[in-house]
Design a protein around this motif. Structure first.
Motif: not given
Length: 353
Positions: A233-236, A273-275, A293-294
């Motif tokens: 969802g919005n977490e990443l 920070h958002k991952g 990339e992550n």
């Protein structure tokens, strides 16, 4: 061993011994009558074939299996001596007219026989050596063919094992997402179930082939990324781009899956920070450029048993080495905050298997 190969082997053996008999006859008939030369050539060829056949097909095969080559060398020397003695007897006693000047005493005939024996040693050594050389060549060919077949079977089994290690993990991940969403959002769970149906269909009906169309593989990866985006969802933050020019290109199935799984599995969301996960897949001139990339953190990864480059990445490295030994370039880079994978792969433009 196929019937055609056995037939060719028999033809080769027949031609060899026939050629030997003709050569012997041509040489012997110079100094004696033709019919007698023919008899001598037939006897020499027959005796040579009998003893060398026993030596190479029975004794040599047994020596190779039991690794007793020293014992075989002794047996080969004995055969050479026996053939030399046979040749000496033939050339001494088989003449147009009996040798009346021979003494009736056998002991008086021994010097002539010994002389014939010594003169026959090079010929018997040459015949036995050539026969053993041909047999060695045949055995070497058989060993090479068996080795290639075993290597091919081992490669197929190893690739199947590596591929099977990928499939269950993907399936259970998706089922777990659907199970959770059924309690909170049935509409989204229904959508994911449709995606899962497409993913499962691809795994069941396409992944058993050595190569699959690149377009099908990319469609499968897009479904996986879509599932992960909905799960987080919005977490990443997830960004993915797909550019495929050649729709007829082929690739090994599920080869790129571990890279995507690894990115979502080890993505790090630091406080405040958002991952993120970035995926870029581009095909041009039959070459695939794949980049993942992550966000990454050593501290978060340390808590996981297999680390950022776990079993999945080890498997894909092995598959690349086996299936694309000289046509890939893989780079895995990481620092304290970013984990990057860059793969350049030369694709097949037709089904090679």
């Amino acid at each position: 061993m196929t019937k055609s190969f056995v037939f060719k082997e028999y033809i080769f053996t027949f031609i060899f011994w026939l050629t030997l008999a003709i050569v012997l006859w041509c040489n012997i008939q110079i100094s004696t009558e033709k019919y007698l030369a023919m008899i001598q050539a037939i006897i020499i060829t027959t005796s040579s074939f009998t003893f060398t056949h026993f030596l190479t097909n029975k004794l040599l095969s047994k020596a190779l299996r039991e690794k007793k080559m020293k014992q075989f060398l002794i047996q080969a020397v004995i055969v050479i001596f026996i053939l030399s003695l046979i040749f000496a007897v033939i050339f001494t006693y088989l003449e147009v007219t009996p040798k009346n000047h021979f003494s009736k005493s056998f002991s008086d005939q021994l010097p002539i026989l010994w002389q014939g024996f010594y003169m026959s040693l090079p010929a018997s050594f040459l015949i036995t050596g050539v026969a053993c050389g041909i047999k060695f060549y045949k055995e070497h060919g058989r060993i090479e063919r068996d080795h290639i077949l075993l290597q091919q079977a081992h490669l197929e089994n190893q690739l199947k094992l590596l591929q099977d290690q990928i499939n269950p993990h993907v399936v259970f991940n998706i089922l777990n997402h659907i199970h959770i969403l059924m309690k909170t959002d049935t509409q989204l769970a229904d959508f994911l179930l449709m995606k899962f149906s497409d993913i499962l269909r691809y795994q069941l009906y396409h992944c058993n082939q050595p190569l699959v169309p690149l377009s099908k593989e990319i469609e499968y990866l897009q479904n996986l990324v879509e599932v992960e985006k909905l799960r987080w969802g919005n977490e990443l933050g997830v960004k993915a781009s797909w550019e495929i020019d050649n729709r007829k290109a082929f690739i090994a199935p599920l080869l790129l899956v571990p890279f995507i799984e690894n990115a979502f599995k080890y993505v790090c969301r630091l406080p405040g920070h958002k991952g993120y996960v970035k995926i870029s897949c581009k095909e041009k001139d039959n070459t695939l450029f794949f980049y993942v990339e992550n966000s990454f953190s050593d501290m978060a990864t340390y808590k996981k048993k297999d680390g950022a480059s776990g079993i999945g990445l080890q498997n894909v490295k092995k598959r690349l080495k086996l299936q694309y030994p000289d046509s890939h370039d893989l780079k895995i880079e990481s620092d304290h905050h970013i984990f990057k994978i860059t793969l350049t792969l030369t694709l097949s433009d037709h089904y090679e298997f």
